[in-house]
Scaffold this motif. Sequence first.
Motif, PDB file in Angstrom:
ATOM      1  N   VAL A   1       0.857  -1.190   0.000  1.00 29.76           N
ATOM      2  CA  VAL A   1       0.000   0.000   0.000  1.00 29.76           C
ATOM      3  C   VAL A   1       0.890   1.235   0.000  1.00 29.76           C
ATOM      4  O   VAL A   1       2.047   1.196   0.423  1.00 29.76           O
ATOM      5  CB  VAL A   1      -0.955   0.040   1.214  1.00 29.76           C
ATOM      6  CG1 VAL A   1      -1.914  -1.128   1.185  1.00 29.76           C
ATOM      7  CG2 VAL A   1      -0.176   0.065   2.522  1.00 29.76           C
ATOM      8  N   LEU A   2       0.327   2.334  -0.489  1.00 30.87           N
ATOM      9  CA  LEU A   2       1.011   3.615  -0.499  1.00 30.87           C
ATOM     10  C   LEU A   2       0.203   4.574   0.358  1.00 30.87           C
ATOM     11  O   LEU A   2      -1.014   4.713   0.181  1.00 30.87           O
ATOM     12  CB  LEU A   2       1.119   4.137  -1.934  1.00 30.87           C
ATOM     13  CG  LEU A   2       2.235   5.133  -2.262  1.00 30.87           C
ATOM     14  CD1 LEU A   2       3.610   4.549  -1.953  1.00 30.87           C
ATOM     15  CD2 LEU A   2       2.159   5.553  -3.725  1.00 30.87           C
ATOM     16  N   LEU A   3       0.886   5.215   1.310  1.00 26.39           N
ATOM     17  CA  LEU A   3       0.234   6.118   2.259  1.00 26.39           C
ATOM     18  C   LEU A   3       0.774   7.523   2.096  1.00 26.39           C
ATOM     19  O   LEU A   3       1.988   7.727   2.064  1.00 26.39           O
ATOM     20  CB  LEU A   3       0.485   5.645   3.701  1.00 26.39           C
ATOM     21  CG  LEU A   3       0.162   4.180   4.018  1.00 26.39           C
ATOM     22  CD1 LEU A   3       0.738   3.793   5.373  1.00 26.39           C
ATOM     23  CD2 LEU A   3      -1.341   3.959   3.997  1.00 26.39           C
ATOM     24  N   ARG A   4      -0.100   8.488   2.000  1.00 28.16           N
ATOM     25  CA  ARG A   4       0.276   9.906   2.000  1.00 28.16           C
ATOM     26  C   ARG A   4      -0.303  10.551   3.253  1.00 28.16           C
ATOM     27  O   ARG A   4      -1.518  10.612   3.404  1.00 28.16           O
ATOM     28  CB  ARG A   4      -0.226  10.619   0.740  1.00 28.16           C
ATOM     29  CG  ARG A   4       0.500  10.194  -0.537  1.00 28.16           C
ATOM     30  CD  ARG A   4       0.102  11.066  -1.732  1.00 28.16           C
ATOM     31  NE  ARG A   4       0.771  10.643  -2.957  1.00 28.16           N
ATOM     32  CZ  ARG A   4       1.977  11.054  -3.336  1.00 28.16           C
ATOM     33  NH1 ARG A   4       2.622  11.927  -2.580  1.00 28.16           N
ATOM     34  NH2 ARG A   4       2.523  10.621  -4.461  1.00 28.16           N
ATOM     35  N   GLY A   5       0.599  10.963   4.151  1.00 33.60           N
ATOM     36  CA  GLY A   5       0.136  11.542   5.413  1.00 33.60           C
ATOM     37  C   GLY A   5      -0.729  10.597   6.207  1.00 33.60           C
ATOM     38  O   GLY A   5      -1.641  11.025   6.926  1.00 33.60           O
ATOM     39  N   GLY A   6      -0.448   9.309   6.102  1.00 36.58           N
ATOM     40  CA  GLY A   6      -1.209   8.309   6.840  1.00 36.58           C
ATOM     41  C   GLY A   6      -2.468   7.851   6.138  1.00 36.58           C
ATOM     42  O   GLY A   6      -3.128   6.911   6.594  1.00 36.58           O
ATOM     43  N   ARG A   7      -2.816   8.453   5.012  1.00 38.09           N
ATOM     44  CA  ARG A   7      -4.027   8.082   4.272  1.00 38.09           C
ATOM     45  C   ARG A   7      -3.665   7.161   3.118  1.00 38.09           C
ATOM     46  O   ARG A   7      -2.770   7.459   2.328  1.00 38.09           O
ATOM     47  CB  ARG A   7      -4.732   9.340   3.752  1.00 38.09           C
ATOM     48  CG  ARG A   7      -6.044   9.059   3.013  1.00 38.09           C
ATOM     49  CD  ARG A   7      -6.744  10.364   2.669  1.00 38.09           C
ATOM     50  NE  ARG A   7      -5.953  11.160   1.755  1.00 38.09           N
ATOM     51  CZ  ARG A   7      -6.017  11.040   0.417  1.00 38.09           C
ATOM     52  NH1 ARG A   7      -6.826  10.149  -0.130  1.00 38.09           N
ATOM     53  NH2 ARG A   7      -5.282  11.816  -0.352  1.00 38.09           N
ATOM     54  N   ARG A   8      -4.364   6.049   3.016  1.00 37.50           N
ATOM     55  CA  ARG A   8      -4.086   5.095   1.941  1.00 37.50           C
ATOM     56  C   ARG A   8      -4.545   5.679   0.609  1.00 37.50           C
ATOM     57  O   ARG A   8      -5.723   5.995   0.416  1.00 37.50           O
ATOM     58  CB  ARG A   8      -4.805   3.782   2.223  1.00 37.50           C
ATOM     59  CG  ARG A   8      -4.511   2.682   1.217  1.00 37.50           C
ATOM     60  CD  ARG A   8      -5.171   1.371   1.576  1.00 37.50           C
ATOM     61  NE  ARG A   8      -4.676   0.824   2.842  1.00 37.50           N
ATOM     62  CZ  ARG A   8      -4.734  -0.472   3.152  1.00 37.50           C
ATOM     63  NH1 ARG A   8      -5.244  -1.343   2.300  1.00 37.50           N
ATOM     64  NH2 ARG A   8      -4.278  -0.901   4.313  1.00 37.50           N
ATOM     65  N   VAL A   9      -3.588   5.826  -0.321  1.00 41.65           N
ATOM     66  CA  VAL A   9      -3.910   6.408  -1.625  1.00 41.65           C
ATOM     67  C   VAL A   9      -3.789   5.402  -2.761  1.00 41.65           C
ATOM     68  O   VAL A   9      -4.254   5.665  -3.873  1.00 41.65           O
ATOM     69  CB  VAL A   9      -3.022   7.645  -1.922  1.00 41.65           C
ATOM     70  CG1 VAL A   9      -3.303   8.766  -0.931  1.00 41.65           C
ATOM     71  CG2 VAL A   9      -1.540   7.273  -1.920  1.00 41.65           C
TER      72      VAL A   9
END
Length: 275
Positions: free
Chosen positions: A201-209
């Motif tokens: 998974v890829l997370l930006r600022g803790g949000r899964r994107v």
Amino acid sequence: MTRLDVLGAINEDVVARVRRAPALGETVADGVLQHQPGGKGANQAAAAARLGAQVRMLGAVGRDAAAAQMRAALESAGVDVSAVQTVDEPTGTALIVVDEAGENSIVVCPGANARIDPDRFERDAAVPVLAQLEVDGAVVDHLARTSTGLFALNVSPARELGQLLWDRTGLFIVNEGEYAALPRLATAPLVALTLGADGAVLLRGGRRVAEAPSAPTSVVSTVGAGDAFAAALTVALLRGLDDEVALRAACAVGAAAVADERSQPALAPLDAYLG
């Protein structure tokens, strides 16, 4: 062409393939021995070059026979080794046990990797960097401090990070254990979290994107899989691919790596893994 400097360890991998790994104090006698090029830095540099990037290796080797072999392996993958330093320590060695399921345990003897002099690197500060933590932390910090392009960090082996790395790292690449060991990653700008057979998974600022499954494959060895994934994701993002496409490509490259017994697997150009 995408340019990338890779900072990290250059090792000779001494691999024992066994039916099952020995327990503490136990001897198993069915090993098959292999010597092959390795080291997280060298593995990632070789993978990135085979995927189509213009790669320069930043590292060190000794003055022994292994040094010439490790340089030759990198060059055969298309890596520029002009910045690889020669020091008065043995070339790094990794002692690896791989069982019949492809799982591994590793002991690293750093040797020359512990003697890298970052002041000897003459480089374009704008060229992106991919680094790991198998070399002295001061060397990693130096590259982070003096680089102006993307600084990507494979947090392996896991350790506490100084504020400089938190501030400068634009892409963290970790597995589940490394992610759990560093809770601050939950708020980092961009984190790629590998989940083994469950993909990544890829997370930006803790949000899964973005998320991607692991591609079906026969597991031969997991030694170079994480390094191939890290190289592929970094190259894909530098090429401007969107999050989902980049992550899927990286997972496909990782799957190709586990089907290869080598620490530096044969890989096709990145476009072969898109779609």
